[in-house]
Design an enzyme around this catalytic site. Structure first.
Site, PDB file in Angstrom:
ATOM      1  N   CYS A  99      -9.386  -0.743  -8.291  1.00 13.87           N
ATOM      2  CA  CYS A  99      -9.982  -0.203  -7.080  1.00 13.87           C
ATOM      3  C   CYS A  99     -11.408   0.385  -7.183  1.00 13.87           C
ATOM      4  O   CYS A  99     -12.218  -0.317  -6.738  1.00 13.87           O
ATOM      5  CB  CYS A  99      -8.941   1.020  -6.882  1.00 13.87           C
ATOM      6  SG  CYS A  99      -8.857   1.682  -5.261  1.00 13.87           S
ATOM      7  N   HIS A 207      -3.043  -0.025  -8.973  1.00  9.28           N
ATOM      8  CA  HIS A 207      -2.731   1.004 -10.053  1.00  9.28           C
ATOM      9  C   HIS A 207      -1.244   0.934 -10.352  1.00  9.28           C
ATOM     10  O   HIS A 207      -0.618  -0.170 -10.111  1.00  9.28           O
ATOM     11  CB  HIS A 207      -2.914   2.257  -9.313  1.00  9.28           C
ATOM     12  CG  HIS A 207      -4.161   2.499  -8.681  1.00  9.28           C
ATOM     13  ND1 HIS A 207      -5.400   2.832  -9.177  1.00  9.28           N
ATOM     14  CD2 HIS A 207      -4.709   2.565  -7.213  1.00  9.28           C
ATOM     15  CE1 HIS A 207      -6.487   3.022  -8.441  1.00  9.28           C
ATOM     16  NE2 HIS A 207      -5.906   2.877  -7.364  1.00  9.28           N
TER      17      HIS A 207
HETATM   18  N1  GLN Z   1     -12.991   5.419  -2.939  1.00 12.79           N
HETATM   19  C1  GLN Z   1     -12.308   4.233  -2.954  1.00 12.79           C
HETATM   20  C2  GLN Z   1     -11.457   3.855  -1.769  1.00 12.79           C
HETATM   21  O1  GLN Z   1     -10.928   4.872  -0.990  1.00 12.79           O
HETATM   22  C3  GLN Z   1     -11.464   3.936  -4.339  1.00 12.79           C
HETATM   23  C4  GLN Z   1     -10.212   4.704  -4.250  1.00 12.79           C
HETATM   24  C5  GLN Z   1      -9.558   4.290  -5.507  1.00 12.79           C
HETATM   25  O2  GLN Z   1      -9.958   3.950  -6.619  1.00 12.79           O
HETATM   26  N2  GLN Z   1      -8.292   4.679  -5.349  1.00 12.79           N
HETATM   27  O3  GLN Z   1     -11.589   2.740  -1.400  1.00 12.79           O
END
Ligand code: GLN
Length: 261
Positions: A99, A207
């Site tokens: 992510c 995740h």
């Molecule tokens: N800030 C990034 C987004 O919202 C990554 C979010 C995350 O790592 N869960 O796309």
């Protein structure tokens, strides 16, 4: 005489980049290695980490982060570690980035409030967060791996996880997708792709922690790390993954992803 094997895993900015259980990926790899009598040490890759320490890593992990944390690390990652990481990944050192961390491995990430964070250019993709103009991509997700040969990950080609991102990633022409989306949004909710693969580096939105429900990918990463360090070795000792696969299959059936495979 039998070779003594050991591995070092570098974990990118552990204090700033670990959302939705991504730390679990570190634990899963440590345990799966330890159960095979291959000691695995974990070193944090932080602002102070030297090139020498970075080069000692046989595998690199990165987790998710919100825009604020990504802004804090982006310059250090690009200016102080980018060149070394690129060299390592080009040599075949494996990595798993989830992510927020892969968003910094592409050309750039445009944050929700319009700041352009330049990435390492390991991947050609770009990521844009459209603020309130588009909904976040949230939910359980399933995919079919297309970026790694099935012969390398065993019998099962599916992956399951949980995504939560505002950024939408658009692959470049030379980027190889990691998976095809079976359920969920994937990179951008439009083109049906999930993540990307460069050599032995996986970028993804999964995740979970991802590796606990996807033992085939965990073992692929360990195998690649050992191969790059020691040359071609015999296959890893099989583990009893009954529970891991039960969790995997349960998610596939809950998401009704079966019929799409
Ligand atoms: N800030 C990034 C987004 O919202 C990554 C979010 C995350 O790592 N869960 O796309």
């Amino acid at each position: 005489m039998k070779k003594i094997l050991e591995l070092t895993v570098g974990w990118l900015y552990p204090d700033l980049m670990s959302t939705y259980g991504d730390r679990g990926n570190v634990i899963v790899l440590s345990k799966r290695s330890e159960w095979r009598s291959i000691p695995l040490s974990v070193i944090p890759i932080s602002f102070e980490t030297s090139r020498k320490d970075l080069l000692s890593c046989n595998l690199v992990l990165g987790g998710g982060a919100q825009d604020r944390e990504q802004e804090l690390v982006a310059n250090d990652l690009r200016l102080n570690k980018g060149k070394t990481l690129k060299e390592m990944f080009t040599r075949g050192i494996p990595g798993l980035f989830v992510c927020g961390s892969p968003q910094l491995l592409g050309k750039y990430y445009m944050t929700g409030d319009g700041k352009k964070l330049l990435g390492l250019g390991i991947f050609q993709f770009v990521t844009k967060h459209f603020g309130h103009d588009k909904p976040r991509c949230i939910g359980n997700t399933a995919g079919k791996v297309v970026g790694i040969p099935l012969s390398e990950i065993g019998k099962r080609e599916t992956i399951v996880g949980f995504e939560n991102h505002g950024g939408r990633t658009y692959l470049g022409q030379n980027d190889k997708p990691f998976a095809q989306v079976l359920k969920g949004y994937g990179n951008n909710g439009e083109d049906g792709y999930e993540g990307a693969v460069y050599k032995n580096v996986i970028a993804c939105y999964y995740h979970g922690p991802f590796l606990s429900k996807n033992p085939h990918i965990a073992d692929w990463l360990l195998t690649k790390a050992l191969e790059i360090k020691y040359g071609k070795i015999q296959t890893l000792t099989p583990l009893n993954d009954r529970l891991e696969w039960k969790a995997h299959m349960l998610m596939l059936s809950r998401l009704e992803a079966y019929k799409d495979i």
